[in-house]
Design an enzyme around this catalytic site. Structure first.
Site, short mmCIF file in Angstrom:
data_model
loop_
_atom_site.label_atom_id
_atom_site.label_comp_id
_atom_site.label_asym_id
_atom_site.label_seq_id
_atom_site.Cartn_x
_atom_site.Cartn_y
_atom_site.Cartn_z
CD GLU A 1 -37.77 86.35 10.29
OE1 GLU A 1 -37.51 86.73 11.26
OE2 GLU A 1 -36.82 86.68 9.94
CB CYS B 1 -37.62 93.13 9.12
SG CYS B 1 -35.80 94.05 9.78
CG HIS C 1 -36.05 89.13 12.24
ND1 HIS C 1 -36.13 89.33 11.26
CD2 HIS C 1 -35.32 90.67 12.17
CE1 HIS C 1 -35.52 90.22 10.04
NE2 HIS C 1 -35.41 91.10 11.28
#
Ligand code: GLN
Length: 305
Positions: A250, A121, A248
């Site tokens: 994560e 990002c 994302h």
């Protein structure tokens, strides 16, 4: 501040052990996803160390003590001048404590040493504004950009991605499709001309596309949340060592992060509790661990002879 940094550097030393896969996660200046990033690496079996950008800039921490350098998401410098621009310029122009060197010089060396860089990002935006992605020309000059979403709004939603089978980056080994959340205002990849577009495609650098229900790349909103050229959600450089993406991974480390997790569990109670995003981190950690093992075996062999 100085004292904090010194303590941080000491901690870095004590956390670094020989043999382990070491991930350096940068933070500071408005980056806000460093904890999830570090959690992803730890779940994947690596050591993750979060350091403030200034600790690296001032020479208290060396990126060369690590295997993979990570730029998390967030709002560095409040997205002033365009997301990622200020941090990219700091990397390119700000001199580090080593006379005449910039962090970009160190990162180029890091990549030349066969190590890995991941930007998510805002981190992806930094790598693109810097020119480390896609870096077709190899001279780290910006070739594409990321700008305001076509919707004109911040987009916060789940998307489905397909991995380009032509991509050879170890980050994506064995992954075909992936569901992940996006949360950004400036995720629209713009490729300035047909020649650059063709070069990106020919080299398989458009490694992740937004797809529709049939699995085809789509420019349709909201499946493609930002109107990105090439329906592109992520890029690698030609070596595959540098990888960046707008979504994302994560943020999808456990199955329970998915908005539809309850129905999914009912339908398939025995399914893995892992989130789909974790595989990217497991991939790179396994790849680096294997490289370490091969290197150790070569050194042992050389010592025996
Ligand atoms: N989640 C993020 O990293 C956001 C990136 C950037 N601040 C944007 O809105 O585009």
């Amino acid at each position: 501040m100085v004292q904090d940094s010194a303590q941080g550097a000491h901690k870095v030393q004590s956390e670094v052990q020989a043999g382990a896969v070491r991930a350096l996660v940068l933070t500071g200046f408005g980056i806000n996803c460093e904890e999830e990033f570090a959690a992803a690496y730890r779940l994947a079996g690596a050591e993750a160390t979060i350091v403030h950008f200034n600790q690296v800039l001032h020479g208290q921490v060396s990126i060369h003590d690590f295997d993979v350098l990570n730029f998390p998401g967030g709002f560095s410098f409040g997205d002033d001048l365009g997301s990622g621009v200020v941090l990219a310029n700091k990397l390119r122009y700000r001199q580090t404590s080593a006379a005449g060197r910039t962090l970009l010089d160190d990162i180029k060396q890091f990549i030349a040493d066969g190590k890995f860089v991941l930007g998510i990002c805002n981190g992806f935006q930094v790598l693109v504004k810097l020119g480390l992605l896609p870096n077709l020309g190899g001279d780290v000059t910006p070739e594409v950009t990321l700008t305001h979403n076509a919707s004109g709004r911040y987009e916060d939603r789940w998307v489905t991605l397909r991995v380009n089978p032509a991509s050879r980056t170890p980050f994506l080994t064995g992954i075909d499709k992936l569901e992940v959340p996006v949360r950004h205002g400036e995720g629209r990849l713009v490729v300035p001309d047909d020649a650059t577009r063709a070069a990106i495609e020919a080299a398989g650098l458009n490694c992740l596309s937004y797809i529709d229900a049939n699995g085809d790349g789509t420019s349709e909103y909201p499946l493609n949340p930002n109107g990105a050229d090439l329906n592109c959600a992520g890029l690698t450089d030609p070596t595959g060592q540098v990888f960046g993406l707008m979504p994302h991974p994560e943020a999808f480390l456990a199955a329970y992060n998915h908005p539809d997790w309850a129905r999914r569990r009912r339908q398939n109670p025995g399914a893995s509790e892992e989130g789909e995003g974790l595989q990217i981190f497991k991939n790179i950690v396994a790849h680096i661990a294997e490289k370490h093992t091969t290197k150790a075996a070569t050194v042992q062999l050389a010592n025996q002879n």
